[in-house]
Write a protein that holds these residues in place. Structure first.
Motif, PDB file in Angstrom:
ATOM      1  N   PHE A   1     -89.676   0.731 -14.255  1.00 32.94           N
ATOM      2  CA  PHE A   1     -90.799   1.159 -15.081  1.00 32.94           C
ATOM      3  C   PHE A   1     -90.282   2.245 -16.045  1.00 32.94           C
ATOM      4  CE2 PHE A   1     -92.982  -0.242 -11.179  1.00 32.94           C
ATOM      5  CZ  PHE A   1     -93.898  -1.127 -11.729  1.00 32.94           C
ATOM      6  N   VAL A   2     -90.830   2.289 -17.242  1.00 29.32           N
ATOM      7  CA  VAL A   2     -90.416   3.312 -18.205  1.00 29.32           C
ATOM      8  C   VAL A   2     -91.654   3.947 -18.829  1.00 29.32           C
ATOM      9  CG1 VAL A   2     -88.261   2.115 -18.709  1.00 29.32           C
ATOM     10  CG2 VAL A   2     -90.250   1.676 -20.126  1.00 29.32           C
ATOM     11  N   VAL A   3     -91.486   5.188 -19.300  1.00 26.84           N
ATOM     12  CA  VAL A   3     -92.599   5.859 -19.969  1.00 26.84           C
ATOM     13  C   VAL A   3     -92.844   5.186 -21.311  1.00 26.84           C
ATOM     14  CG1 VAL A   3     -92.181   8.055 -18.827  1.00 26.84           C
ATOM     15  CG2 VAL A   3     -91.028   7.569 -20.973  1.00 26.84           C
ATOM     16  N   PRO A   4     -94.070   5.220 -21.841  1.00 24.57           N
ATOM     17  CA  PRO A   4     -94.416   4.486 -23.064  1.00 24.57           C
ATOM     18  C   PRO A   4     -93.545   4.802 -24.273  1.00 24.57           C
ATOM     19  CG  PRO A   4     -96.392   5.247 -21.963  1.00 24.57           C
ATOM     20  CD  PRO A   4     -95.243   5.867 -21.242  1.00 24.57           C
ATOM     21  N   VAL A   5     -93.045   6.031 -24.405  1.00 23.88           N
ATOM     22  CA  VAL A   5     -92.290   6.387 -25.608  1.00 23.88           C
ATOM     23  C   VAL A   5     -90.855   5.883 -25.557  1.00 23.88           C
ATOM     24  CG1 VAL A   5     -93.690   8.431 -26.086  1.00 23.88           C
ATOM     25  CG2 VAL A   5     -91.683   8.628 -24.593  1.00 23.88           C
ATOM     26  N   VAL A   6     -90.418   5.371 -24.415  1.00 22.19           N
ATOM     27  CA  VAL A   6     -89.049   4.874 -24.286  1.00 22.19           C
ATOM     28  C   VAL A   6     -89.036   3.374 -24.564  1.00 22.19           C
ATOM     29  CG1 VAL A   6     -87.089   4.605 -22.732  1.00 22.19           C
ATOM     30  CG2 VAL A   6     -88.511   6.657 -22.590  1.00 22.19           C
ATOM     31  N   ASN A   7     -88.122   2.935 -25.422  1.00 22.90           N
ATOM     32  CA  ASN A   7     -88.037   1.511 -25.767  1.00 22.90           C
ATOM     33  C   ASN A   7     -87.491   0.669 -24.626  1.00 22.90           C
ATOM     34  OD1 ASN A   7     -89.041   1.831 -28.380  1.00 22.90           O
ATOM     35  ND2 ASN A   7     -87.011   2.433 -29.147  1.00 22.90           N
ATOM     36  N   GLY A   8     -86.736   1.270 -23.752  1.00 20.23           N
ATOM     37  CA  GLY A   8     -86.154   0.539 -22.630  1.00 20.23           C
ATOM     38  C   GLY A   8     -85.045   1.340 -22.001  1.00 20.23           C
ATOM     39  N   ILE A   9     -84.669   0.981 -20.792  1.00 16.90           N
ATOM     40  CA  ILE A   9     -83.575   1.637 -20.084  1.00 16.90           C
ATOM     41  C   ILE A   9     -82.484   0.608 -19.824  1.00 16.90           C
ATOM     42  CG2 ILE A   9     -82.885   2.775 -17.941  1.00 16.90           C
ATOM     43  CD1 ILE A   9     -85.633   3.971 -17.769  1.00 16.90           C
ATOM     44  N   PRO A  10     -81.258   0.892 -20.276  1.00 15.92           N
ATOM     45  CA  PRO A  10     -80.156  -0.054 -20.033  1.00 15.92           C
ATOM     46  C   PRO A  10     -79.931  -0.244 -18.540  1.00 15.92           C
ATOM     47  CG  PRO A  10     -79.536   1.590 -21.668  1.00 15.92           C
ATOM     48  CD  PRO A  10     -80.819   2.062 -21.050  1.00 15.92           C
ATOM     49  N   MET A  11     -79.723  -1.489 -18.140  1.00 17.41           N
ATOM     50  CA  MET A  11     -79.452  -1.797 -16.736  1.00 17.41           C
ATOM     51  C   MET A  11     -78.014  -2.262 -16.594  1.00 17.41           C
ATOM     52  SD  MET A  11     -82.935  -3.807 -15.623  1.00 17.41           S
ATOM     53  CE  MET A  11     -82.415  -3.906 -13.922  1.00 17.41           C
ATOM     54  N   LYS A  12     -77.458  -2.030 -15.421  1.00 21.02           N
ATOM     55  CA  LYS A  12     -76.102  -2.450 -15.141  1.00 21.02           C
ATOM     56  C   LYS A  12     -76.026  -3.975 -15.175  1.00 21.02           C
ATOM     57  CE  LYS A  12     -72.396  -1.952 -11.724  1.00 21.02           C
ATOM     58  NZ  LYS A  12     -72.036  -1.382 -10.391  1.00 21.02           N
ATOM     59  N   SER A  13     -75.091  -4.494 -15.970  1.00 21.75           N
ATOM     60  CA  SER A  13     -74.977  -5.949 -16.113  1.00 21.75           C
ATOM     61  C   SER A  13     -74.234  -6.543 -14.925  1.00 21.75           C
ATOM     62  CB  SER A  13     -74.233  -6.307 -17.399  1.00 21.75           C
ATOM     63  OG  SER A  13     -72.927  -5.766 -17.380  1.00 21.75           O
ATOM     64  N   GLN A  14     -74.440  -7.830 -14.737  1.00 24.47           N
ATOM     65  CA  GLN A  14     -73.730  -8.531 -13.673  1.00 24.47           C
ATOM     66  C   GLN A  14     -72.239  -8.537 -13.954  1.00 24.47           C
ATOM     67  OE1 GLN A  14     -75.688 -12.344 -13.943  1.00 24.47           O
ATOM     68  NE2 GLN A  14     -76.967 -11.899 -12.190  1.00 24.47           N
ATOM     69  N   LYS A  15     -71.428  -8.442 -12.905  1.00 16.52           N
ATOM     70  CA  LYS A  15     -69.984  -8.466 -13.086  1.00 16.52           C
ATOM     71  C   LYS A  15     -69.563  -9.863 -13.513  1.00 16.52           C
ATOM     72  CE  LYS A  15     -65.646  -7.051 -10.980  1.00 16.52           C
ATOM     73  NZ  LYS A  15     -64.982  -6.489  -9.786  1.00 16.52           N
ATOM     74  N   TYR A  16     -68.965  -9.946 -14.680  1.00 15.19           N
ATOM     75  CA  TYR A  16     -68.609 -11.236 -15.282  1.00 15.19           C
ATOM     76  C   TYR A  16     -67.111 -11.289 -15.519  1.00 15.19           C
ATOM     77  CZ  TYR A  16     -67.822 -14.604 -19.061  1.00 15.19           C
ATOM     78  OH  TYR A  16     -67.331 -15.620 -19.833  1.00 15.19           O
ATOM     79  N   SER A  17     -66.525 -12.444 -15.305  1.00 19.64           N
ATOM     80  CA  SER A  17     -65.110 -12.647 -15.621  1.00 19.64           C
ATOM     81  C   SER A  17     -64.927 -14.030 -16.221  1.00 19.64           C
ATOM     82  CB  SER A  17     -64.237 -12.488 -14.368  1.00 19.64           C
ATOM     83  OG  SER A  17     -64.578 -13.457 -13.389  1.00 19.64           O
ATOM     84  N   GLY A  18     -64.134 -14.092 -17.249  1.00 19.18           N
ATOM     85  CA  GLY A  18     -63.811 -15.364 -17.889  1.00 19.18           C
ATOM     86  C   GLY A  18     -62.368 -15.335 -18.340  1.00 19.18           C
ATOM     87  N   TYR A  19     -61.652 -16.411 -18.070  1.00 21.31           N
ATOM     88  CA  TYR A  19     -60.254 -16.438 -18.469  1.00 21.31           C
ATOM     89  C   TYR A  19     -59.789 -17.881 -18.657  1.00 21.31           C
ATOM     90  CZ  TYR A  19     -59.802 -17.100 -13.386  1.00 21.31           C
ATOM     91  OH  TYR A  19     -59.944 -17.542 -12.098  1.00 21.31           O
ATOM     92  N   LYS A  20     -58.662 -17.995 -19.345  1.00 22.94           N
ATOM     93  CA  LYS A  20     -58.068 -19.305 -19.587  1.00 22.94           C
ATOM     94  C   LYS A  20     -57.057 -19.616 -18.487  1.00 22.94           C
ATOM     95  CE  LYS A  20     -58.521 -19.290 -24.634  1.00 22.94           C
ATOM     96  NZ  LYS A  20     -57.800 -19.386 -25.923  1.00 22.94           N
ATOM     97  N   TYR A  21     -56.958 -20.899 -18.200  1.00 23.19           N
ATOM     98  CA  TYR A  21     -56.050 -21.317 -17.138  1.00 23.19           C
ATOM     99  C   TYR A  21     -55.512 -22.705 -17.467  1.00 23.19           C
ATOM    100  CZ  TYR A  21     -54.467 -22.997 -12.576  1.00 23.19           C
ATOM    101  OH  TYR A  21     -53.723 -23.527 -11.546  1.00 23.19           O
ATOM    102  N   GLU A  22     -54.212 -22.885 -17.290  1.00 22.03           N
ATOM    103  CA  GLU A  22     -53.615 -24.202 -17.513  1.00 22.03           C
ATOM    104  C   GLU A  22     -53.450 -24.909 -16.167  1.00 22.03           C
ATOM    105  OE1 GLU A  22     -49.574 -26.313 -19.313  1.00 22.03           O
ATOM    106  OE2 GLU A  22     -50.146 -24.304 -20.001  1.00 22.03           O
ATOM    107  N   PRO A  23     -54.247 -25.925 -15.905  1.00 16.65           N
ATOM    108  CA  PRO A  23     -54.222 -26.574 -14.588  1.00 16.65           C
ATOM    109  C   PRO A  23     -52.956 -27.377 -14.355  1.00 16.65           C
ATOM    110  CG  PRO A  23     -55.676 -27.748 -16.087  1.00 16.65           C
ATOM    111  CD  PRO A  23     -55.245 -26.517 -16.811  1.00 16.65           C
ATOM    112  N   ALA A  24     -52.625 -27.526 -13.090  1.00 12.78           N
ATOM    113  CA  ALA A  24     -51.482 -28.347 -12.703  1.00 12.78           C
ATOM    114  C   ALA A  24     -51.820 -29.825 -12.897  1.00 12.78           C
ATOM    115  CB  ALA A  24     -51.109 -28.070 -11.254  1.00 12.78           C
ATOM    116  N   LEU A  25     -50.802 -30.604 -13.124  1.00 10.66           N
ATOM    117  CA  LEU A  25     -50.974 -32.043 -13.371  1.00 10.66           C
ATOM    118  C   LEU A  25     -50.928 -32.827 -12.068  1.00 10.66           C
ATOM    119  CD1 LEU A  25     -51.093 -34.469 -15.382  1.00 10.66           C
ATOM    120  CD2 LEU A  25     -48.579 -34.433 -15.352  1.00 10.66           C
ATOM    121  N   ILE A  26     -51.914 -33.686 -11.873  1.00 11.79           N
ATOM    122  CA  ILE A  26     -51.902 -34.659 -10.777  1.00 11.79           C
ATOM    123  C   ILE A  26     -51.566 -36.005 -11.396  1.00 11.79           C
ATOM    124  CG2 ILE A  26     -53.244 -35.746  -8.936  1.00 11.79           C
ATOM    125  CD1 ILE A  26     -55.100 -33.328  -9.001  1.00 11.79           C
ATOM    126  N   ALA A  27     -50.470 -36.621 -10.957  1.00  4.85           N
ATOM    127  CA  ALA A  27     -50.039 -37.861 -11.622  1.00  4.85           C
ATOM    128  C   ALA A  27     -49.332 -38.807 -10.662  1.00  4.85           C
ATOM    129  CB  ALA A  27     -49.121 -37.536 -12.812  1.00  4.85           C
TER     130      ALA A  27
END
Length: 356
Positions: free
Chosen positions: A52-78
Motif C-alpha cells: 500500500f502507498v500513500v496517495p501522493v506517492v506514484n509507486g514504490i519500486p519492488m525487488k524484481s525476480q532473479k532473472y538469468s539469460g545466456y547463450k549456449y552452444e549445445p552438443a551434437l547428437i548424431a
C-alpha cells in the motif's frame, strides 16, 4: 531412395511419435534457432505481495525476480547407420522368402527403417537429458569421436549446469521411509509441496519410482485411506500410459491436489547395459510446462563443399559413397532442455536419511 535433406526432414516429421513423458510433459518443444547457439532464460518464482502507498506517492519500486539469460552452444547428437550392398541383397526382417524382391526394392524401405531407428535413439537421449535435469540439476554430455571409444575415457566432457553453488532441489528424510506409517509418508509429500509453495511454486504432479509406487499402492492402509467414503481425499484409478509410465490417479494430500504417476521406463546405454531413467526409490514433485526444450541449428557440408544449416529438431541425412558401396544414414540434433525456474521442483530419495 530419398537423399534430399529437406525431403527427409519432412518425412521424419510424419513418422510415428515416440512418447517421451519427461520431455513432453515438463520440457515441451520451444524455439529452433537458426544459429548454433541457443538462448536459455530462467528466473526464480516468488509470491511477493504488493504494498500500500500513500496517495501522493506514484509507486514504490519492488525487488524484481532473479532473472538469468545466456547463450549456449549445445552438443551434437548424431547417430549413424551403415547400409551395404549385402544388406540390400539379403531378405529383410519379416519379408517373405519367396518375395523375389530386388536390392533396389529394399533400398528405400531400409533407409526409412534405419532413419526411424536413429530418430528414436535421439528422442530416448533427449528423455534421458530431461531426467538428468530433474534429478541432478545439470546435463552431462560425453562427446565421442568414434564408436570404439564408447565405455572408455576417450571423450570430451561438456556439462550444462543450471544451479549456482549446489543443487538445492533435494528433500531429505529424517527417518527411514520403510518404517513410516501411511500418515507420515503423506506428511512427507505435504512437506515437499509446502516447501515448493514457499518458493512460489505450486506442484501439480507426484512422480514415483517403481519401488516407491509398489510400497504405497501395495499398502492396505494407504488404499483404505483413499477408500474412506465420508471424506473426499482423492481417487486411485490406474490407467496405462505408453513407454513405462502409469497414471495412478488424482489424490488430495491435506489440500494439495496431485496427479500421481509411476515412472519405470528404461533404456540401453552405450555400454550395452539396461538402465532406469530414474531410480526406483525416487519421489518427485513436478509441474507440467516447468521447462522448455530449444534446439540449435545443425550444419552439414555438402559434396559440393558448401555449408547447409537446418533449424530443425531432428535433421536426417543420407550420404552415398559409390567407391565403397556404402550408404550412410545419419540423424542429427542439438537439443537443450532447461528449467524455467531452477527452484521449481523437488526430488526425494527414499533410501537416504539425513541428520536431525
Amino acid at each position: 531412395m530419398i537423399t534430399n535433406t529437406y525431403q527427409l526432414i519432412n518425412a521424419v516429421k510424419k513418422m510415428y511419435p515416440v512418447v517421451q513423458f519427461f520431455k513432453d510433459r515438463y520440457f515441451p518443444d520451444g524455439r529452433s534457432f537458426y544459429s548454433e547457439e541457443v538462448i536459455i532464460e530462467m528466473k526464480k518464482g516468488n509470491h511477493m505481495v504488493a504494498p500500500f502507498v500513500v496517495p501522493v506517492v506514484n509507486g514504490i519500486p519492488m525487488k524484481s525476480q532473479k532473472y538469468s539469460g545466456y547463450k549456449y552452444e549445445p552438443a551434437l547428437i548424431a547417430p549413424k547407420s551403415i547400409i551395404t550392398v549385402d544388406d540390400l541383397t539379403k531378405k529383410a526382417f519379416g519379408e517373405d522368402p519367396n518375395s523375389n524382391r530386388s536390392a533396389a526394392d529394399r533400398q528405400t524401405e531400409l533407409q526409412a527403417e534405419r532413419t526411424d531407428d536413429l530418430r528414436q535413439s535421439i528422442l530416448r537421449r533427449l528423455e534421458l537429458m530431461c531426467s538428468e535435469v530433474l534429478t541432478e540439476g545439470k546435463v552431462t554430455m560425453k562427446q565421442y569421436a568414434k564408436a570404439e571409444d564408447f565405455g572408455t575415457k576417450n571423450y570430451v566432457l561438456q556439462e550444462l549446469i543450471f544451479y549456482e553453488d549446489k543443487f538445492e532441489n533435494v528433500h531429505t528424510l529424517k527417518e527411514a521411509w520403510s518404517g513410516m506409517t501411511v500418515q507420515k509418508k503423506l506428511n512427507t509429500i505435504y512437506d515437499m509441496a509446502r516447501k515448493l509453495n514457499d518458493r512460489g511454486v505450486h506442484a501439480a504432479d507426484l512422480v514415483l519410482g517403481s519401488n516407491v509406487s509398489t510400497d504405497l499402492f501395495g499398502d492396505i492402509d494407504f488404499l483404505e485411506y483413499f477408500n474412506k467414503k465420508s471424506v473426499d481425499f482423492g481417487t486411485v484409478a490406474p490407467v496405462e500410459v505408453p513407454e513405462g509410465v502409469i497414471y495412478n490417479g488424482k489424490i488430495n494430500v491435506m489440500g494439495v491436489n496431485l496427479d500421481v504417476f509411476t515412472y519405470d521406463a528404461g533404456y540401453e546405454d552405450l555400454d550395452g547395459k539396461s538402465k532406469k531413467l530414474i531410480s526406483p526409490d525416487l519421489m518427485m514433485l513436478l509441474t507440467p510446462g516447468m521447462g522448455e526444450t530449444v534446439y540449435g541449428a545443425v550444419n552439414f557440408i555438402t559434396k559440393e563443399g558448401s555449408v547447409q544449416s537446418y533449424a530443425e529438431k531432428i535433421v536426417p541425412r543420407t550420404i552415398i559413397n559409390e567407391e565403397s558401396g556404402i550408404i550412410s544414414v545419419i540423424a542429427a540434433s542439438k537439443p537443450v532442455p532447461y528449467p524455467k525456474d531452477i527452484e521449481g521442483w523437488l526430488i526425494c530419495d527414499t533410501t537416504v536419511i539425513g541428520e536431525e
